[in-house]
Motif scaffolding. Structure first.
Motif, PDB file in Angstrom:
ATOM      1  N   GLY A  41      85.901  28.692  32.341  1.00 13.25           N
ATOM      2  CA  GLY A  41      86.527  29.561  32.967  1.00 13.25           C
ATOM      3  C   GLY A  41      88.433  29.917  33.708  1.00 13.25           C
ATOM      4  O   GLY A  41      88.554  28.919  32.966  1.00 13.25           O
ATOM      5  N   LEU A  42      88.215  30.527  34.459  1.00 16.52           N
ATOM      6  CA  LEU A  42      90.305  30.912  34.405  1.00 16.52           C
ATOM      7  C   LEU A  42      89.888  29.409  35.936  1.00 16.52           C
ATOM      8  O   LEU A  42      89.412  29.868  36.906  1.00 16.52           O
ATOM      9  CB  LEU A  42      90.391  32.362  34.807  1.00 16.52           C
ATOM     10  N   LEU A  68      87.497  30.670  38.886  1.00 13.32           N
ATOM     11  CA  LEU A  68      86.413  31.796  38.081  1.00 13.32           C
ATOM     12  C   LEU A  68      85.447  31.679  36.687  1.00 13.32           C
ATOM     13  O   LEU A  68      86.050  31.318  35.952  1.00 13.32           O
ATOM     14  CB  LEU A  68      87.038  33.241  38.040  1.00 13.32           C
ATOM     15  N   LYS A  69      84.627  31.185  37.704  1.00 13.33           N
ATOM     16  CA  LYS A  69      83.591  31.492  36.230  1.00 13.33           C
ATOM     17  C   LYS A  69      83.229  32.081  35.660  1.00 13.33           C
ATOM     18  O   LYS A  69      82.425  33.088  35.843  1.00 13.33           O
ATOM     19  CB  LYS A  69      82.605  30.338  36.704  1.00 13.33           C
ATOM     20  N   LEU A  70      83.832  32.532  33.820  1.00 17.31           N
ATOM     21  CA  LEU A  70      83.392  33.499  32.668  1.00 17.31           C
ATOM     22  C   LEU A  70      83.739  32.555  31.729  1.00 17.31           C
ATOM     23  O   LEU A  70      84.366  31.824  31.542  1.00 17.31           O
ATOM     24  CB  LEU A  70      83.868  34.828  33.173  1.00 17.31           C
ATOM     25  N   ARG A  71      83.151  33.321  30.931  1.00 16.85           N
ATOM     26  CA  ARG A  71      83.531  33.478  29.157  1.00 16.85           C
ATOM     27  C   ARG A  71      84.252  34.370  28.632  1.00 16.85           C
ATOM     28  O   ARG A  71      84.402  35.644  28.821  1.00 16.85           O
ATOM     29  CB  ARG A  71      82.393  33.006  28.500  1.00 16.85           C
ATOM     30  N   ALA A  72      86.039  34.159  28.707  1.00 19.63           N
ATOM     31  CA  ALA A  72      86.733  34.297  28.165  1.00 19.63           C
ATOM     32  C   ALA A  72      87.999  34.237  27.108  1.00 19.63           C
ATOM     33  O   ALA A  72      88.166  32.856  27.048  1.00 19.63           O
ATOM     34  CB  ALA A  72      87.027  35.088  29.263  1.00 19.63           C
ATOM     35  N   LYS A  73      88.161  34.761  25.960  1.00 20.95           N
ATOM     36  CA  LYS A  73      89.371  34.581  25.051  1.00 20.95           C
ATOM     37  C   LYS A  73      90.069  35.308  24.529  1.00 20.95           C
ATOM     38  O   LYS A  73      91.233  34.732  24.052  1.00 20.95           O
ATOM     39  CB  LYS A  73      88.517  34.786  23.376  1.00 20.95           C
ATOM     40  N   ARG A  74      90.304  35.788  25.242  1.00 25.93           N
ATOM     41  CA  ARG A  74      91.334  37.425  25.022  1.00 25.93           C
ATOM     42  C   ARG A  74      92.092  37.496  27.091  1.00 25.93           C
ATOM     43  O   ARG A  74      90.610  37.731  27.230  1.00 25.93           O
ATOM     44  CB  ARG A  74      90.834  38.259  24.095  1.00 25.93           C
ATOM     45  N   LEU A 107      89.149  39.011  29.447  1.00 20.92           N
ATOM     46  CA  LEU A 107      88.176  40.437  28.475  1.00 20.92           C
ATOM     47  C   LEU A 107      86.588  39.210  28.982  1.00 20.92           C
ATOM     48  O   LEU A 107      86.321  38.469  28.118  1.00 20.92           O
ATOM     49  CB  LEU A 107      88.323  40.599  27.049  1.00 20.92           C
ATOM     50  N   ASP A 108      86.217  39.695  29.324  1.00 16.13           N
ATOM     51  CA  ASP A 108      84.256  38.998  29.635  1.00 16.13           C
ATOM     52  C   ASP A 108      83.657  38.877  28.208  1.00 16.13           C
ATOM     53  O   ASP A 108      83.107  39.727  28.031  1.00 16.13           O
ATOM     54  CB  ASP A 108      83.774  39.692  30.748  1.00 16.13           C
ATOM     55  N   ALA A 109      83.110  37.667  27.400  1.00 17.30           N
ATOM     56  CA  ALA A 109      83.199  37.810  26.375  1.00 17.30           C
ATOM     57  C   ALA A 109      81.898  38.119  26.020  1.00 17.30           C
ATOM     58  O   ALA A 109      81.033  38.077  25.531  1.00 17.30           O
ATOM     59  CB  ALA A 109      83.087  36.166  25.207  1.00 17.30           C
ATOM     60  N   ASP A 110      80.890  37.968  27.088  1.00 20.13           N
ATOM     61  CA  ASP A 110      79.461  38.346  27.109  1.00 20.13           C
ATOM     62  C   ASP A 110      78.679  39.536  27.581  1.00 20.13           C
ATOM     63  O   ASP A 110      78.379  40.421  27.590  1.00 20.13           O
ATOM     64  CB  ASP A 110      78.834  37.838  29.264  1.00 20.13           C
ATOM     65  N   ARG A 111      80.146  40.354  28.805  1.00 17.60           N
ATOM     66  CA  ARG A 111      80.288  41.971  29.205  1.00 17.60           C
ATOM     67  C   ARG A 111      80.613  42.144  28.344  1.00 17.60           C
ATOM     68  O   ARG A 111      80.495  44.042  28.152  1.00 17.60           O
ATOM     69  CB  ARG A 111      80.246  41.728  30.547  1.00 17.60           C
ATOM     70  N   GLY A 112      81.673  41.856  27.129  1.00 18.65           N
ATOM     71  CA  GLY A 112      82.431  42.357  26.691  1.00 18.65           C
ATOM     72  C   GLY A 112      83.441  43.995  26.951  1.00 18.65           C
ATOM     73  O   GLY A 112      83.850  45.080  26.649  1.00 18.65           O
ATOM     74  N   ARG A 113      83.590  43.094  28.568  1.00 17.57           N
ATOM     75  CA  ARG A 113      84.204  44.690  29.780  1.00 17.57           C
ATOM     76  C   ARG A 113      85.934  43.809  30.001  1.00 17.57           C
ATOM     77  O   ARG A 113      85.468  42.547  30.142  1.00 17.57           O
ATOM     78  CB  ARG A 113      83.948  45.224  30.523  1.00 17.57           C
TER      79      ARG A 113
END
Length: 519
Positions: free
Chosen positions: A32-33, A46-52, A68-74
């Motif tokens: 995450g971040l 902040l736990k989330l999967r993001a590449k961008r 950009l949240d990779a799981d939700r696309g938002r």
């Protein structure tokens, strides 16, 4: 290769943001971040999967980032405030996002560019209230990354196998892009010069016109004789007809009278033993003058269609003579300017009597009459502003008031006059279409330039800026409230926030007075 390029872009984007260096920093990894202190210790995460993602350093203890949240696309907007991270979701895009980057504009507003994998992209405006689509734009398909040069106001997008595209970040005006070419000596191409004026904000806008494309063109302001708050703004839709709006911008009337271009009006005109409020517009299909009457409540009705001998009628303005009659000054694309007296004949029919004519070397359009000085100002689109004696009995000898140049950039479009109170200065307001700005000149010789301004985004009211303004008008009347010192109405060539048909924007004259230190 792609990862290295994206890392390089992120580093450059940090340099191109605000110059302050944060005591904390952000780090993105698979977990995450992370918010780190100056010694690399984690303060928050902040736990989330993001590449961008992209970020902007905004102060010694604050950074703004978007991921950009990779799981939700938002996209998710994140701010570091001291030792914590604050995150909020932004709206879900309607397309697959391949790259994103942040931008701070000259107004200090935050923008987000979302680049679609198929080349369909959007620019969003980010405020405390959320995110709104500012405009759509076409970019390279499957972009490898992006960054924004805030200083130069360009979005850079890398397209594999081709190079680096630069897009203007300013939402107003026609979209601009170019493929960057690296000179043989390795020097970067210089940024184009621009004349920087203060940026003001519109306080209201009209309902959009009903036709897409280049439709709205020219406004005129009518003052209610008893209650200024019930005044009206007339505006042309050159694909449909004449509209009227109230001071909140709500449409009141639509007269589908055909392809009219410019409109102007004068009140308290003497004709046939009566007093009239009259508006005149150029009817391009008929090469005629379309005459309207305005009643005491601001209702507009067609009175007559008056022929001219022009072959490609275009712009127009009107003026009241010292004895209260109405003179009309239409022009033609071939450079001709004519002067007609509009009057009632003995049979009670309206007529336009030709008084004189003169010719400029190329196409005019906007014009305005300074009645107190009996002076006509005419804008020649590619050359500048001319002054001519407005008296019909005097030979017309145009004198150049201001040529096109660094401040006044073609096309020279709308002209209007701010008539000051007795003893106070009057000013000529001009639309400099080529650089999306407005100039203010003294209305008396030597016609000194007092400055200029642009109209930017009013994020609080959700009103976009203006660009490529065709027509405009200004009144020094007291309309109350924000418009106690007068009202400016300008056509907006590109409706944003969101994209849509063109409309007109309202601006208090008091803001111009303050910005340019006028009296």
């Amino acid at each position: 290769m792609r990862a290295n390029f994206l890392l390089a872009l992120l580093g450059l984007s940090l340099l191109l943001g605000q110059p302050a260096v944060a005591a904390t920093s952000l780090k993105l990894d698979k977990a995450g971040l992370h918010l780190l202190d100056e010694n690399g210790r984690e303060l928050d995460s902040l736990k989330l999967r993001a590449k961008r993602w992209d970020q902007r350093v905004e102060g010694s203890h604050e950074t703004v980032a978007v991921l950009l949240d990779a799981d939700r696309g938002r996209p998710v907007l994140v701010r570091s405030e001291g030792r914590i991270l604050l995150a909020r979701d932004l709206p879900e895009p309607t397309f697959a996002v391949d790259a994103l980057c942040l931008h701070r504009d000259p107004q200090g507003l935050l923008h987000l560019f979302l680049l679609g994998e198929e080349g369909l992209s959007e620019q969003w405006l980010i405020t405390d209230k959320g995110a709104r689509t500012l405009r759509r734009l076409a970019t390279a398909p499957s972009p490898e990354g992006c960054r924004v040069d805030d200083r130069r106001q360009v979005l850079q997008v890398h397209e594999a196998g081709l190079g680096l595209w630069e897009h203007g970040t300013e939402a107003e005006g026609k979209p601009q892009r170019r493929l960057v070419k690296v000179p043989s000596k390795g020097k970067a191409e210089p940024a184009p010069k621009r004349y920087d004026w203060p940026v003001l904000q519109a306080t209201a806008q009209t309902d959009p016109v009903e036709r897409l494309g280049d439709a709205a063109d020219d406004p005129a302001i009518w003052l209610h004789p008893l209650d200024a708050s019930r005044s009206r703004v007339l505006g042309t839709n050159k694909k449909q007809g004449l509209l009227t709006y109230d001071l909140s911008g709500r449409e009141q009337q639509l007269l589908e009278v055909g392809r009219i271009n410019n409109v102007d009006l004068r009140q308290r005109i003497q004709a046939g033993g009566k007093t009239w409020d009259l508006a005149v517009a150029t009817q391009r299909d008929e090469n005629s003058l379309l005459l309207f009457g305005i009643d005491a409540e601001g209702r507009v009705s067609e009175l007559a269609r008056l022929p001219t001998d022009l072959t490609d009628i275009y712009g127009l303005c009107v003026g009241r003579t010292p004895d209260g009659q109405l003179d009309v000054f239409p022009n033609d694309k071939d450079g001709r300017v004519q002067q007609y007296r509009v009057e009632l004949n003995p049979q009670g029919q309206w007529q336009a009597r030709l008084l004189r004519a003169f010719k400029l070397s190329s196409q005019p359009e906007g014009c305005v009459v300074h009645e107190a000085e009996q002076r006509l100002f005419v804008g020649e689109e590619k050359r500048g502003i001319w002054a001519v004696d407005a008296r019909a009995e005097v030979p017309a000898k145009p004198q150049l008031v201001m040529p096109v140049g660094a401040e006044l950039q073609p096309d020279v479009e709308g002209l209007a006059l701010y008539q000051g109170k007795p003893g106070a200065p009057s000013y000529l307001l001009v639309s400099s279409q080529g650089n999306h700005s407005y100039l203010v000149l003294d209305a008396k010789p030597p016609f000194a330039l007092r400055g200029g301004f642009r109209i930017g985004i009013n994020a609080q009211l959700g009103i976009d800026g203006t660009s490529e303004t065709d027509g405009l008008d200004v009144s020094s009347a007291d309309f109350g409230g924000l418009y106690g010192q007068g009202l400016i109405v300008v056509q907006d060539g590109h409706k944003r926030l969101p994209d849509g048909p063109q409309n007109f924007k309202y601006l208090p004259w008091s803001e111009v007075t303050k910005a340019l230190k006028l009296r």
